[in-house]
Design an enzyme around this catalytic site. Structure first.
Site, PDB file in Angstrom:
ATOM      1  N   GLU A  59     -85.944 145.345  32.682  1.00 38.23           N
ATOM      2  CA  GLU A  59     -85.145 146.019  31.665  1.00 38.23           C
ATOM      3  C   GLU A  59     -85.396 145.440  30.275  1.00 38.23           C
ATOM      4  O   GLU A  59     -85.434 146.171  29.275  1.00 38.23           O
ATOM      5  CB  GLU A  59     -83.658 145.943  32.021  1.00 38.23           C
ATOM      6  CG  GLU A  59     -83.247 146.817  33.186  1.00 38.23           C
ATOM      7  CD  GLU A  59     -83.686 146.283  34.541  1.00 38.23           C
ATOM      8  OE1 GLU A  59     -83.771 147.066  35.499  1.00 38.23           O
ATOM      9  OE2 GLU A  59     -83.953 145.056  34.629  1.00 38.23           O
ATOM     10  N   HIS A  88     -73.838 149.042  40.829  1.00 39.12           N
ATOM     11  CA  HIS A  88     -74.307 150.394  40.523  1.00 39.12           C
ATOM     12  C   HIS A  88     -73.176 151.273  39.989  1.00 39.12           C
ATOM     13  O   HIS A  88     -73.301 152.503  39.984  1.00 39.12           O
ATOM     14  CB  HIS A  88     -74.890 151.073  41.766  1.00 39.12           C
ATOM     15  CG  HIS A  88     -76.073 150.376  42.353  1.00 39.12           C
ATOM     16  ND1 HIS A  88     -75.950 149.271  43.156  1.00 39.12           N
ATOM     17  CD2 HIS A  88     -77.401 150.619  42.234  1.00 39.12           C
ATOM     18  CE1 HIS A  88     -77.163 148.869  43.529  1.00 39.12           C
ATOM     19  NE2 HIS A  88     -78.049 149.664  42.979  1.00 39.12           N
TER      20      HIS A  88
END
Length: 335
Positions: free
Chosen positions: A57, A126
């Site tokens: 990321e 998540h």
């Protein structure tokens, strides 16, 4: 269109209009993204315009910052909002500050898309709603749509913006708005029913809230999935609530919020994230500062629990119509 289709349409429109728009992230190319939001874009525009990135990321956002500084308009996907933490230094120290630290010589026209929130039993890594963290950073815009029509127009505006935009996409709304309950489809009277999304180019401004539902008894200030929860709560409680959908969380349209609260005299703030230090705290403070002499009851906040994300109890964790409705009744009956 569903929200997935609307977001894909926005990227398709912008990639067709501007060769500098590129889309990339984990699995977004050939696979079309874990939620299939980018499906078909690589086949249409080629692997130089829509491509996969390594599982890094920090690398994804760092590359986007460099691309933006040198003339591209990258749309970078972080597969889940929970995964942004390794990229936080690139977002906070580089993307958000580039225009200021270069005295305007460089801008950072990047859009960082992140699916957020719960509803898919994704567990602690998540399902988070980290919007408050981004609103604290000067130089970032933070956006969260509640319906497909706004999602497409906001994403087009974000891609065209010369500043970095954190574009948060509620996963529970990906396949269409709903009435606030996880087991029922969108109510038929909703004016934001599926399909009302133009095919071509249009913009929704990044600095204007929407009066999602007009009312006179109480103002509900919210965004994302909670817009639909608030609408369900007002209907079930029989309360004439005015629902303000912020759309752009920060910078926010304070003028629309203040005008509504001054009209109704009451305010309930709703969001999915945890309550303590959530963005609702800032909203409550702003309403108190600007509407104190118009308030007829204390401001209430309805939010997620102050706990780690509870996988097995996630539907109890979310503010639902029952909790929001109880808050609406307390505020309307008080004062």
């Amino acid at each position: 269109m569903t929200m997935i289709q609307a977001l894909r349409s926005a990227m398709d429109v912008m990639m067709g209009r501007d060769d500098n728009v590129v889309v990339f992230g984990q699995d977004v190319g050939y696979f079309g993204g874990v939620f299939r939001v980018t499906e078909g874009l690589q086949a249409k525009y080629g692997s130089n315009r829509c491509f996969d990135a390594p599982i890094s990321e920090g690398g994804i956002v760092g590359a986007a910052v460099g691309m933006g500084a040198y003339g591209l308009r990258p749309v970078a996907e972080i597969q889940f909002a929970d995964y942004f933490y390794p990229a936080s230094d690139q977002i906070v120290s580089e993307a958000a500050r580039l225009r200021y630290r270069s005295a305007g010589d460089f801008t950072c026209p990047i859009t960082i898309r992140m699916p957020c929130g719960g509803g898919i039993y994704g567990g602690q890594t998540h399902s988070q709603s980290p919007e408050a963290l981004f609103t604290h950073v000067c130089g970032l815009r933070t956006v969260m749509p509640s319906n497909p029509l706004d999602a497409k127009g906001l994403l087009i505006s974000a891609i065209e913006c010369d500043d970095p935009v954190i574009f948060l996409e509620p996963k529970r709304l990906y396949n269409g708005p709903f009435d606030g309950h996880h087991d029922r489809p969108v109510v038929p009277w909703s004016r934001h029913a599926l399909g009302n999304v133009p095919e071509g180019y249009y913009r929704v401004p990044l600095d204007k809230a929407s009066v999602f539902r007009s009312g006179s008894q109480v103002t509900v200030v919210t965004y994302g999935t909670m817009v639909w929860v608030a609408e369900a709560a007002a209907q079930e409680a029989g309360i004439d609530a005015e629902i303000i959908d912020l759309r752009a969380i920060w910078p926010m349209d304070l003028e629309t919020v203040v005008a509504s609260v001054k009209k109704t005299g009451r305010c309930v703030v709703v969001h999915e994230a945890t309550k303590t230090s959530g963005f609702g705290a800032e909203l409550s403070a702003l309403v108190q500062e600007h509407c104190f002499y118009h308030l007829e009851a204390p401001i209430e906040r309805v939010a997620g629990w102050d706990t780690p994300y509870p996988h097995a109890q996630e539907w109890a964790y979310f503010p639902g119509p029952d909790r929001v409705g109880a808050a609406l009744r307390r505020v309307v009956e008080g004062g």
